[in-house]
Each structure stands twice: as structure tokens, then as C-alpha cells.
Design a protein around this motif. Sequence first.
Motif, PDB file in Angstrom:
ATOM      1  N   ARG A  56      38.204 -16.044  35.887  1.00 30.52           N
ATOM      2  CA  ARG A  56      37.565 -17.340  36.148  1.00 30.52           C
ATOM      3  C   ARG A  56      38.481 -18.281  36.922  1.00 30.52           C
ATOM      4  O   ARG A  56      38.169 -19.456  37.073  1.00 30.52           O
ATOM      5  CB  ARG A  56      37.199 -17.996  34.818  1.00 30.52           C
ATOM      6  N   SER A 119      39.105 -20.099   5.664  1.00 29.07           N
ATOM      7  CA  SER A 119      38.028 -21.083   5.822  1.00 29.07           C
ATOM      8  C   SER A 119      37.290 -21.289   4.516  1.00 29.07           C
ATOM      9  O   SER A 119      36.425 -22.148   4.419  1.00 29.07           O
ATOM     10  CB  SER A 119      37.045 -20.641   6.915  1.00 29.07           C
ATOM     11  N   PHE A 142      39.206 -22.657  14.789  1.00 31.64           N
ATOM     12  CA  PHE A 142      37.764 -22.414  14.936  1.00 31.64           C
ATOM     13  C   PHE A 142      37.513 -21.371  16.014  1.00 31.64           C
ATOM     14  O   PHE A 142      38.313 -21.215  16.938  1.00 31.64           O
ATOM     15  CB  PHE A 142      37.050 -23.758  15.204  1.00 31.64           C
ATOM     16  N   PRO A 144      35.632 -19.605  19.116  1.00 31.25           N
ATOM     17  CA  PRO A 144      36.815 -18.865  19.553  1.00 31.25           C
ATOM     18  C   PRO A 144      38.058 -19.758  19.612  1.00 31.25           C
ATOM     19  O   PRO A 144      38.023 -20.821  20.241  1.00 31.25           O
ATOM     20  CB  PRO A 144      36.441 -18.372  20.965  1.00 31.25           C
ATOM     21  N   PRO A 146      40.904 -19.812  21.230  1.00 29.56           N
ATOM     22  CA  PRO A 146      41.486 -20.329  22.475  1.00 29.56           C
ATOM     23  C   PRO A 146      40.671 -21.476  23.081  1.00 29.56           C
ATOM     24  O   PRO A 146      41.185 -22.214  23.917  1.00 29.56           O
ATOM     25  CB  PRO A 146      41.465 -19.105  23.424  1.00 29.56           C
ATOM     26  N   MET A 148      38.191 -23.693  21.115  1.00 28.56           N
ATOM     27  CA  MET A 148      37.807 -24.816  20.265  1.00 28.56           C
ATOM     28  C   MET A 148      39.006 -25.759  20.054  1.00 28.56           C
ATOM     29  O   MET A 148      40.131 -25.300  19.833  1.00 28.56           O
ATOM     30  CB  MET A 148      37.268 -24.329  18.912  1.00 28.56           C
ATOM     31  N   ASN A 190      33.198 -26.891   7.765  1.00 28.72           N
ATOM     32  CA  ASN A 190      32.277 -25.939   7.122  1.00 28.72           C
ATOM     33  C   ASN A 190      31.423 -26.606   6.049  1.00 28.72           C
ATOM     34  O   ASN A 190      30.300 -26.174   5.784  1.00 28.72           O
ATOM     35  CB  ASN A 190      33.048 -24.759   6.542  1.00 28.72           C
ATOM     36  N   PRO A 225      26.142 -26.553  21.887  1.00 32.81           N
ATOM     37  CA  PRO A 225      26.329 -25.451  22.841  1.00 32.81           C
ATOM     38  C   PRO A 225      25.576 -24.177  22.449  1.00 32.81           C
ATOM     39  O   PRO A 225      25.248 -23.360  23.305  1.00 32.81           O
ATOM     40  CB  PRO A 225      27.843 -25.214  22.835  1.00 32.81           C
ATOM     41  N   LEU A 234      28.093 -15.575  16.038  1.00 35.97           N
ATOM     42  CA  LEU A 234      29.478 -15.733  16.502  1.00 35.97           C
ATOM     43  C   LEU A 234      30.435 -15.801  15.319  1.00 35.97           C
ATOM     44  O   LEU A 234      31.481 -15.137  15.289  1.00 35.97           O
ATOM     45  CB  LEU A 234      29.608 -17.010  17.354  1.00 35.97           C
ATOM     46  N   ILE A 235      30.100 -16.600  14.329  1.00 37.97           N
ATOM     47  CA  ILE A 235      30.973 -16.776  13.160  1.00 37.97           C
ATOM     48  C   ILE A 235      31.089 -15.458  12.391  1.00 37.97           C
ATOM     49  O   ILE A 235      32.143 -15.108  11.863  1.00 37.97           O
ATOM     50  CB  ILE A 235      30.408 -17.877  12.230  1.00 37.97           C
TER      51      ILE A 235
HETATM   52  N1  CAA Z   1      37.757 -16.155  23.748  1.00 40.84           N
HETATM   53  C1  CAA Z   1      38.380 -16.857  24.705  1.00 40.84           C
HETATM   54  N2  CAA Z   1      37.743 -17.664  25.575  1.00 40.84           N
HETATM   55  C2  CAA Z   1      36.392 -17.746  25.475  1.00 40.84           C
HETATM   56  C3  CAA Z   1      35.675 -17.037  24.506  1.00 40.84           C
HETATM   57  C4  CAA Z   1      36.408 -16.207  23.624  1.00 40.84           C
HETATM   58  N3  CAA Z   1      35.812 -15.499  22.652  1.00 40.84           N
HETATM   59  N4  CAA Z   1      34.346 -17.320  24.646  1.00 40.84           N
HETATM   60  C5  CAA Z   1      34.252 -18.194  25.683  1.00 40.84           C
HETATM   61  N5  CAA Z   1      35.490 -18.453  26.160  1.00 40.84           N
HETATM   62  C6  CAA Z   1      35.818 -19.396  27.230  1.00 40.84           C
HETATM   63  C7  CAA Z   1      35.364 -18.947  28.579  1.00 40.84           C
HETATM   64  O1  CAA Z   1      36.339 -18.147  29.230  1.00 40.84           O
HETATM   65  C8  CAA Z   1      35.160 -20.267  29.279  1.00 40.84           C
HETATM   66  O2  CAA Z   1      36.411 -20.779  29.694  1.00 40.84           O
HETATM   67  P1  CAA Z   1      36.552 -21.704  30.995  1.00 40.84           P
HETATM   68  O3  CAA Z   1      35.638 -22.883  30.789  1.00 40.84           O
HETATM   69  O4  CAA Z   1      38.020 -22.058  31.001  1.00 40.84           O
HETATM   70  O5  CAA Z   1      36.149 -20.864  32.167  1.00 40.84           O
HETATM   71  C9  CAA Z   1      34.647 -21.199  28.182  1.00 40.84           C
HETATM   72  O6  CAA Z   1      35.088 -20.604  26.968  1.00 40.84           O
HETATM   73  C10 CAA Z   1      33.136 -21.313  28.184  1.00 40.84           C
HETATM   74  O7  CAA Z   1      32.601 -19.991  28.041  1.00 40.84           O
HETATM   75  P2  CAA Z   1      31.259 -19.465  28.717  1.00 40.84           P
HETATM   76  O8  CAA Z   1      31.032 -20.204  30.023  1.00 40.84           O
HETATM   77  O9  CAA Z   1      31.292 -17.975  28.766  1.00 40.84           O
HETATM   78  O10 CAA Z   1      30.142 -19.751  27.674  1.00 40.84           O
HETATM   79  P3  CAA Z   1      29.700 -21.106  27.034  1.00 40.84           P
HETATM   80  O11 CAA Z   1      29.832 -22.250  27.953  1.00 40.84           O
HETATM   81  O12 CAA Z   1      28.393 -20.758  26.431  1.00 40.84           O
HETATM   82  O13 CAA Z   1      30.770 -21.320  25.859  1.00 40.84           O
HETATM   83  C11 CAA Z   1      31.412 -21.122  23.612  1.00 40.84           C
HETATM   84  C12 CAA Z   1      30.960 -20.378  24.853  1.00 40.84           C
HETATM   85  C13 CAA Z   1      32.781 -21.767  23.879  1.00 40.84           C
HETATM   86  C14 CAA Z   1      31.535 -20.101  22.493  1.00 40.84           C
HETATM   87  C15 CAA Z   1      30.365 -22.253  23.313  1.00 40.84           C
HETATM   88  O14 CAA Z   1      29.083 -21.688  23.257  1.00 40.84           O
HETATM   89  C16 CAA Z   1      30.632 -22.984  22.028  1.00 40.84           C
HETATM   90  O15 CAA Z   1      31.449 -23.883  21.962  1.00 40.84           O
HETATM   91  N6  CAA Z   1      29.910 -22.583  20.959  1.00 40.84           N
HETATM   92  C17 CAA Z   1      30.068 -23.195  19.622  1.00 40.84           C
HETATM   93  C18 CAA Z   1      31.214 -22.531  18.919  1.00 40.84           C
HETATM   94  C19 CAA Z   1      31.457 -23.128  17.579  1.00 40.84           C
HETATM   95  O16 CAA Z   1      30.757 -24.008  17.079  1.00 40.84           O
HETATM   96  N7  CAA Z   1      32.516 -22.622  16.938  1.00 40.84           N
HETATM   97  C20 CAA Z   1      32.873 -23.043  15.604  1.00 40.84           C
HETATM   98  C21 CAA Z   1      32.341 -22.044  14.640  1.00 40.84           C
HETATM   99  S1  CAA Z   1      32.689 -22.532  12.980  1.00 40.84           S
HETATM  100  C22 CAA Z   1      34.141 -21.819  12.645  1.00 40.84           C
HETATM  101  O17 CAA Z   1      34.757 -21.118  13.421  1.00 40.84           O
HETATM  102  C23 CAA Z   1      34.705 -22.175  11.323  1.00 40.84           C
HETATM  103  C24 CAA Z   1      34.649 -21.162  10.286  1.00 40.84           C
HETATM  104  O18 CAA Z   1      35.558 -21.167   9.486  1.00 40.84           O
HETATM  105  C25 CAA Z   1      33.494 -20.304  10.050  1.00 40.84           C
END
Ligand code: CAA
Length: 283
Positions: A56, A119, A142, A144, A146, A148, A190, A225, A234-235
Amino acid sequence: MAFEMVAVVGLGTMGAGIAEVFARAGLRVIGVEADADALATGRGHVERSTQRAVDRGRLSGGERDAILGRITLTTSREDLREADLVVEAIPEVLDYKRSLFADLDRICKPETVLATNTSSLPVTAIAAATGRQGRVIGMHFFNPAPVMGLVEVVSTVLTDPALVPEISELARRLGKTPVAVGDRAGFVVNRLLLPYLNQAAVLLEQGLARRDDIDAAMRLGVGLPMGPFALLDLIGLDTAYEVMGVLFDETRDRRHAPAPLLRELVSARLLGRKSGRGFHGDE
Ligand code: CAA
């Protein structure tokens, strides 16, 4: 304390992401896994994630190589002797974590900070397995990791109060925003997020709306998102189910009782992205 040499124990999705975050910030990282296969899987996570950033145009090939070069992999906990900070990201089983922390307490130098990425488990119960309760803290990243921007910094009644600003400063160095929280089930995120996700499963089960429509409603109506089912995938449905169970146990609040549909999918090992299918993945 200067955190220059850190370690991450457990290189699943979260642990590998956390190792990448440290290495991106210029710290040397030791990644620990139980065996060579798990180490290779962990390395694969970091390689794919950094390669995506190169594709990217966010990282150069040289920067990616430097990040990978800062991560040393090992199957021996004894290699953690010199670490300034160890972050644990192994499965959410209290006995495993307590036994790991007792081991780390024996191996690491006395000033090493032992952090858990749990968590759902009480940080206090993990700290109590060590003789250095003041140097044990929660660092909750959180998924992903890298991407969040938050780290919940969880202190217990036993945590040295001076450690909270130190770990918060470290989180800022990683490009994250720290939020200080107490040791209660679900912490902040959470505690608020999981009841919402659970309610989405209840509504789906009741036939209020279809899966994709509920996802679209929350993305477009609230500006999130991801919709709740994409986020549950995802979680990881097993992780979400576990956290809901802990919230229910601690609060006895019916709103936290996991939806039967969720239990059914977890029993069927339809866990979301990690297993290839969860709420989504059958399209
Ligand atoms: N690892 C590393 N980088 C990643 C990634 C991963 N798994 N997934 C996406 N990315 C990066 C991409 O490379 C991209 O980076 P750039 O902007 O620098 O180019 C950026 O994230 C955006 O990715 P995409 O364009 O592919 O996709 P998107 O815009 O749909 O974003 C997302 C993907 C970041 C996952 C977004 O959908 C999002 O923020 N989702 C919500 C995630 C969330 O709420 N997480 C918290 C979960 S709760 C938790 O984790 C707590 C627990 O204890 C259970």
C-alpha cells in the motif's frame, strides 16, 4: 524505565500484532511460542501484515526488513532474562497465565514489568501468581493491533501507581492512546462493546432483520467501520463468547447472558475469520 528490549509471549493474531507494533516503534522484540510451528505461524502474521503495508506504499522494503530484523523468535522462555517488559498474549485460560507468570517471575530480572493482554481475566489473579505484584499490569491492545489506536492500561490494587504513567508513556511511543482503567470484567471497551454485539445476535435470532441488513444498518446508520457480525468474526466468536461469559459472571446482569446462537456457533467451531467461517464466510 527505558523499555528497549521487550518480549511477547504467544504469537497468535494478537501477540504477532503486538510484536509488530513494538518493532515498528524501533524496540527490539523477542517473540516466544511453544514450538517451531507456532513460531512460523507468528512470523507469517507479521510478514503478511508488513508486506500489506509495503504493497500500500506505507512502508518501504527496507523499513519492512528492519522491522522484521528487530524481532527475534524463540521457543525458550529462558531467553527472556534481559527483557525490560514482557507482554503475555497466550490463550485466555487463567491457569495457563498464572503458571506462565510464575515462570516469568523466576526467569526475568526483578525490575522487569510483566504485562498481560487479557481481555477477560482478572489481572489481579494473574499478578498474584508472582512475587512482584507491583510490577504486573494489563496492556490491552485491540484487534488488529497494528491499526487500532487504543491501549487500555489496567492497574490492580497491587500495581505500583508509578507504573501506570510509565506504561502509558510507552503506549504513546507506540503511537497509541493509553486509557487508564481498573481491574473489572471487560474494562471499558469490552464492557460497552460486547453487550451491543450480543444484542445483535439476539435480534438476528429473533428474526428482526437479516444479518447483512443489521451489519449495514450499524455501518451506515452509526458510521462504524464494521457491522456487528463482521466485527464478531474479526474478534473471534470464541473470544467474544468468553468475554460475555465473564461479564455475566461478574455482573449477573441478564443483558450479558450470551445469545444461544453464539453458543451454537462456537460449539460448531464456526469462530469467524480464524476458522474461515462464523456469521459470515458461508457466502
Ligand atoms: N493487520 C494489519 N493491518 C491491517 C489489518 C491487519 N489485520 N487489517 C487492516 N489493516 C490495515 C490496512 O493495511 C490499512 O492500512 P493503511 O490505511 O495504512 O493502508 C488499514 O488497516 C485499513 O484497512 P482496509 O482498507 O483493508 O480495510 P478497512 O478500511 O475496512 O479497515 C479495519 C479494516 C481496520 C479492521 C476496520 O474495519 C476497523 O477498524 N474495524 C473495527 C475493528 C474493531 O472494532 N476492533 C476492536 C475489536 S474489540 C477487541 O479487539 C477487544 C477484545 O478484547 C475482544
